[in-house]
Design a protein around this motif. Sequence first.
Motif, PDB file in Angstrom:
ATOM      1  N   ILE A  41       0.866  -1.180   0.000  1.00 14.98           N
ATOM      2  CA  ILE A  41       0.000   0.000   0.000  1.00 14.98           C
ATOM      3  C   ILE A  41       0.896   1.221   0.000  1.00 14.98           C
ATOM      4  O   ILE A  41       1.535   1.543   1.012  1.00 14.98           O
ATOM      5  N   TYR A  42       0.955   1.892  -1.140  1.00 13.66           N
ATOM      6  CA  TYR A  42       1.816   3.067  -1.257  1.00 13.66           C
ATOM      7  C   TYR A  42       1.203   4.228  -0.474  1.00 13.66           C
ATOM      8  O   TYR A  42       0.047   4.574  -0.655  1.00 13.66           O
ATOM      9  N   ASP A  50      -3.027  11.526  -0.657  1.00 11.66           N
ATOM     10  CA  ASP A  50      -3.338  10.160  -1.082  1.00 11.66           C
ATOM     11  C   ASP A  50      -4.839   9.948  -1.212  1.00 11.66           C
ATOM     12  O   ASP A  50      -5.303   9.297  -2.151  1.00 11.66           O
ATOM     13  N   ALA A 107       1.740   3.318  -7.343  1.00 13.82           N
ATOM     14  CA  ALA A 107       1.561   2.119  -6.532  1.00 13.82           C
ATOM     15  C   ALA A 107       2.778   1.225  -6.703  1.00 13.82           C
ATOM     16  O   ALA A 107       3.482   1.288  -7.716  1.00 13.82           O
ATOM     17  N   TYR A 121      -0.913   1.708 -12.723  1.00 14.08           N
ATOM     18  CA  TYR A 121      -0.182   2.712 -11.967  1.00 14.08           C
ATOM     19  C   TYR A 121       1.245   2.830 -12.489  1.00 14.08           C
ATOM     20  O   TYR A 121       1.702   2.020 -13.294  1.00 14.08           O
ATOM     21  N   ASN A 132      -2.064  -3.251  -9.713  1.00 20.16           N
ATOM     22  CA  ASN A 132      -2.318  -3.445  -8.284  1.00 20.16           C
ATOM     23  C   ASN A 132      -3.712  -2.904  -7.962  1.00 20.16           C
ATOM     24  O   ASN A 132      -3.866  -1.868  -7.319  1.00 20.16           O
ATOM     25  N   PHE A 135      -4.717  -2.433  -4.257  1.00 14.29           N
ATOM     26  CA  PHE A 135      -4.389  -1.130  -3.684  1.00 14.29           C
ATOM     27  C   PHE A 135      -5.499  -0.130  -3.977  1.00 14.29           C
ATOM     28  O   PHE A 135      -5.869   0.682  -3.128  1.00 14.29           O
ATOM     29  N   ARG A 136      -6.050  -0.168  -5.191  1.00 11.53           N
ATOM     30  CA  ARG A 136      -7.162   0.726  -5.527  1.00 11.53           C
ATOM     31  C   ARG A 136      -8.358   0.477  -4.600  1.00 11.53           C
ATOM     32  O   ARG A 136      -9.141   1.376  -4.308  1.00 11.53           O
ATOM     33  N   GLY A 139      -6.714   1.148  -0.488  1.00  9.29           N
ATOM     34  CA  GLY A 139      -5.770   2.233  -0.226  1.00  9.29           C
ATOM     35  C   GLY A 139      -6.331   3.386   0.576  1.00  9.29           C
ATOM     36  O   GLY A 139      -5.571   4.130   1.211  1.00  9.29           O
TER      37      GLY A 139
END
Length: 361
Positions: A41-42, A50, A107, A121, A132, A135-136, A139
């Motif tokens: 998870i960026y 974010d 990401a 990403y 990813n 993550f969407r 996140g």
Amino acid sequence: MRRLILSTATAGLLTAPASAEQTALRNGEIGYVLTSLYWSIYQSDDNSRDCPNGFNSGPRQQYEALFPSDGPAPSIVDARLDLEGQTWNPEPGDDGFPFYEPQGGIARGFDLDGQATEEDYRSPEGEPGIDNQLFRTVGCIIGFRGPDGVEFIFENKAIKDERYNRLMLHLEDVDSLENDPEVTVTVYRGLDRLLTDASGERVVPGGSQRVDLRWGKSLIRELDGKIEDGVLTTEPIEDLIIPWMNLSVPSFQQIKEMRLELALNETGAKGMIGGYADVETWYRQLMRNDSTHHLSNGDISAISLYKQLRRTADGHPHPETGAMTSISTALDAEFVQVFINAPDETKVSSRTNGESPSESE
């Protein structure tokens, strides 16, 4: 080839041994045991950048919106039991609540499909085509974000506290941990507790692990890999079953088309596990381990989350309906060196067998 950008913490993990006599690479073999595993998870240093729309609402907030405290009191059947039924038997569709996705277009992960689309990403290093979608989905759910998210805290805690999540890598045919065009990587499940320092918090290299041949034999996988500039990459295999325990409830995750990218040395490894998480397995693991009670602590609405999983799933279409059944993802993984005591009967080629682990141990 993509290069891993190692942080200061990574550099500390990958400190070379003091002398050749201490080497852990013996007869072309070295083992590693998992010490940390979590969804990639960026996060920048600014939550408002974010997630500019804010974080997604959890069960308590959604219950208040559906059944205001200053309105008529609903029956337990029509309110609490109905929502709990939807939680354990979710369906795709709209639940009436907005779902906020992370912004910024960055990401961590892999280019799993060899394409760069609008849904993809860029990596923090600028590589395009990163897949990813998980993550969407998670996140902008506070419970999945570090360092205080409930999932972030407890999922890693279980790796050190319990023996269940004992994932190991055994590298063979290794000429050098710096460069080697062909190595073999075998994934095992271990049986023993991790070796720690006196604090009990820091896992240290040099411990030993037996291989689980009772509950873990069906989990053995073999991968082809190579090492370039100290980074191990492997070819995808059909799937990897990861024993996954949180809050003392045994479960597992299934990662399809799994591959590794890990920076190596003789004391540890750090990098990513990538592939497609099976959506139903991913969701059932979350519910088995946490339930609505625990998810509420992280503002995680399981109902909204499931519907978003189905919207963003991007892999392995169902042969009859065409609906996507898996979702692209990556996991941040850390390992320390360990001596693996593998009996001869573990030397089997198991690139795939599709069996799920027992949840008895």
